[in-house]
Scaffold this motif. Structure first.
Motif, PDB file in Angstrom:
ATOM      1  N   VAL A 106       0.870  -1.173   0.000  1.00 29.52           N
ATOM      2  CA  VAL A 106       0.000   0.000   0.000  1.00 29.52           C
ATOM      3  C   VAL A 106       0.907   1.223   0.000  1.00 29.52           C
ATOM      4  O   VAL A 106       2.052   1.177   0.477  1.00 29.52           O
ATOM      5  N   SER A 115      -3.633  -0.643  -2.259  1.00 25.30           N
ATOM      6  CA  SER A 115      -4.359   0.590  -1.991  1.00 25.30           C
ATOM      7  C   SER A 115      -3.382   1.754  -2.032  1.00 25.30           C
ATOM      8  O   SER A 115      -2.201   1.597  -1.700  1.00 25.30           O
ATOM      9  N   ASN A 140      -3.524   5.823  -0.658  1.00 25.67           N
ATOM     10  CA  ASN A 140      -4.292   6.831   0.072  1.00 25.67           C
ATOM     11  C   ASN A 140      -3.490   8.120   0.144  1.00 25.67           C
ATOM     12  O   ASN A 140      -2.349   8.115   0.615  1.00 25.67           O
ATOM     13  N   TYR A 158      -3.507  12.196   1.329  1.00 24.61           N
ATOM     14  CA  TYR A 158      -4.141  13.196   2.178  1.00 24.61           C
ATOM     15  C   TYR A 158      -3.308  14.468   2.130  1.00 24.61           C
ATOM     16  O   TYR A 158      -2.141  14.468   2.542  1.00 24.61           O
ATOM     17  N   ILE A 218      -7.528   6.793  -3.014  1.00 25.17           N
ATOM     18  CA  ILE A 218      -8.400   7.511  -2.086  1.00 25.17           C
ATOM     19  C   ILE A 218      -7.744   8.866  -1.813  1.00 25.17           C
ATOM     20  O   ILE A 218      -6.566   8.934  -1.444  1.00 25.17           O
ATOM     21  N   ARG A 258      -6.695   9.934  12.162  1.00 24.18           N
ATOM     22  CA  ARG A 258      -6.409   8.494  12.321  1.00 24.18           C
ATOM     23  C   ARG A 258      -5.118   8.273  13.101  1.00 24.18           C
ATOM     24  O   ARG A 258      -4.978   7.260  13.802  1.00 24.18           O
ATOM     25  N   LEU A 303      -4.648   4.263   7.451  1.00 20.55           N
ATOM     26  CA  LEU A 303      -5.820   4.291   6.585  1.00 20.55           C
ATOM     27  C   LEU A 303      -5.591   3.479   5.309  1.00 20.55           C
ATOM     28  O   LEU A 303      -6.498   2.780   4.828  1.00 20.55           O
ATOM     29  N   ALA A 304      -4.387   3.566   4.758  1.00 22.82           N
ATOM     30  CA  ALA A 304      -4.081   2.800   3.546  1.00 22.82           C
ATOM     31  C   ALA A 304      -4.078   1.307   3.831  1.00 22.82           C
ATOM     32  O   ALA A 304      -4.604   0.505   3.039  1.00 22.82           O
ATOM     33  N   GLU A 338      -5.705  -0.234   6.252  1.00 19.39           N
ATOM     34  CA  GLU A 338      -7.093  -0.654   6.489  1.00 19.39           C
ATOM     35  C   GLU A 338      -7.849  -0.790   5.175  1.00 19.39           C
ATOM     36  O   GLU A 338      -8.624  -1.740   4.989  1.00 19.39           O
ATOM     37  N   ALA A 339      -7.621   0.146   4.247  1.00 16.14           N
ATOM     38  CA  ALA A 339      -8.273   0.059   2.944  1.00 16.14           C
ATOM     39  C   ALA A 339      -7.820  -1.170   2.171  1.00 16.14           C
ATOM     40  O   ALA A 339      -8.577  -1.725   1.370  1.00 16.14           O
ATOM     41  N   GLY A 340      -6.567  -1.600   2.419  1.00 18.98           N
ATOM     42  CA  GLY A 340      -6.040  -2.781   1.744  1.00 18.98           C
ATOM     43  C   GLY A 340      -6.389  -4.081   2.421  1.00 18.98           C
ATOM     44  O   GLY A 340      -6.017  -5.152   1.937  1.00 18.98           O
ATOM     45  N   GLY A 341      -7.096  -4.001   3.572  1.00 19.54           N
ATOM     46  CA  GLY A 341      -7.530  -5.212   4.259  1.00 19.54           C
ATOM     47  C   GLY A 341      -6.533  -5.779   5.240  1.00 19.54           C
ATOM     48  O   GLY A 341      -6.612  -6.968   5.587  1.00 19.54           O
TER      49      GLY A 341
END
Length: 333
Positions: free
Chosen positions: A11, A73, A75, A77, A103, A113, A305-306, A308-311
């Protein structure tokens, strides 16, 4: 978001503020495999096209270090992505890049986060600028335009610098009370007096954005007892409280125990007067709020966050926190 070539999936996380931009690549087990840093990526400072190019350059540098990998993923920001139109413009600018389906949101979500995983929470950043975001478990979000005085904001390092120079100029020509800022401000720029600073800003020998460099001088003058600087620090604390309490009210969370995450360079300075003012103000206006001051770099929140988005698993998140904090400690040393 995948790439069929290469080794273990990764990620990518990017956090960009008013002074620097961090980007990291991690494997899904939380292992940090690459990290790079660039200058500011705020479109308010460098323009949206330059922001897109800078982020792409950082991601390409990461991919050179990691080699071909499937991308689980990405992410991103960034400070300055405050309005939906700005996010849309950034997305249009990255349309041709391989990571274009990333994202994308404001950097406050990374700070949030980094400070908490709770679904009801508020974050206030006071760094180069000032901004706030609040989230609620049902998906409600409160955010602000964060366009300076135009959108009702007060504070942040740049604004503190501007106000400090205003007071210093009036002290020098007799329109205002004496302040040690009249001597401290020229020292920051290697100049001899306030008239020299004013002239250098007017003729753009000093960039207007460089006013943010004065914030540490304001805090130092306040600690030394300068009344003008102390009033600026107190006003900054008041605005942090107003943002947090207003956001809690708008989310109907004033009666709940909610974390208020604080971050950014001005807050991260640890100034006792500033933090004490915030604590007093929140105790009065939002007594159930729990203050969390984030000293970790916000890239930590972006990375979580990245992942978590990637599982990624909870153990992977713990490993990522450890690795990124170790990296930050090494950079500081």
């Amino acid at each position: 978001m995948t790439d069929p070539t290469g080794g273990a999936p990764i990620v990518i996380a990017v956090d960009g503020g008013g002074s620097k931009t961090d980007a990291v690549a991690l494997e899904l087990d939380g292992t940090l495999v690459a990290a790079v840093r660039g200058t500011t990526s705020s479109p308010h400072l460098i323009g949206m096209a330059a922001t897109a190019r800078l982020v792409d350059e950082l991601i390409e540098r990461l991919l050179v270090e990691t080699g071909p990998r499937p991308l689980a993923s990405a992410n991103i920001y960034l400070s300055g992505l405050d309005l939906p139109a700005e996010i849309a413009e950034f997305r249009a600018g990255i349309a041709g890049y391989a990571w274009a389906d990333a994202i994308v949101d404001n950097d406050l979500f990374a700070l949030l986060r980094a400070g908490t995983s709770e679904s009801d929470a508020v974050a206030v950043v006071c760094g180069t600028g000032i901004n706030c975001v609040g989230v609620r478990a049902d998906g409600a979000v409160v955010r602000y335009a964060s366009l300076g005085m135009t959108s009702g904001d007060w504070g942040g390092g740049w604004h503190l610098g501007e106000k400090a120079l205003w007071h210093a100029a009036r002290a020098v020509d007799g329109r205002g009370p004496a302040t040690t800022l009249a001597a401290a401000i020229p020292e920051v720029y290697g100049l001899t007096g306030i008239p020299d600073v004013i002239e250098a800003l007017h003729f753009e020998r000093i960039a207007n954005s460089e006013l943010s460099r004065l914030a540490p001088a304001v805090l130092a003058a306040s600690r030394a007892g300068d009344a003008v600087a102390q009033r600026l620090v107190d006003r900054q604390a008041e605005e942090i409280v107003i943002l947090a309490a207003t956001t809690l009210r708008r989310l109907e969370l004033l009666g709940s125990e909610v974390p208020v995450v604080l971050g950014g360079g001005v807050i991260g300075s640890g100034d006792e007067r500033l933090l004490a003012g915030v604590e007093r103000g929140l105790a009065e206006r939002a007594p159930l709020a729990r203050i969390t001051v984030v000293t970790s770099a916000p890239i930590l929140g972006a990375a979580l966050l990245a992942l978590e988005a990637g599982g990624a698993s909870a153990d992977a998140l713990d490993l990522a926190v450890s690795g990124l904090q170790d990296r930050q400690a090494a950079v500081v040393q």
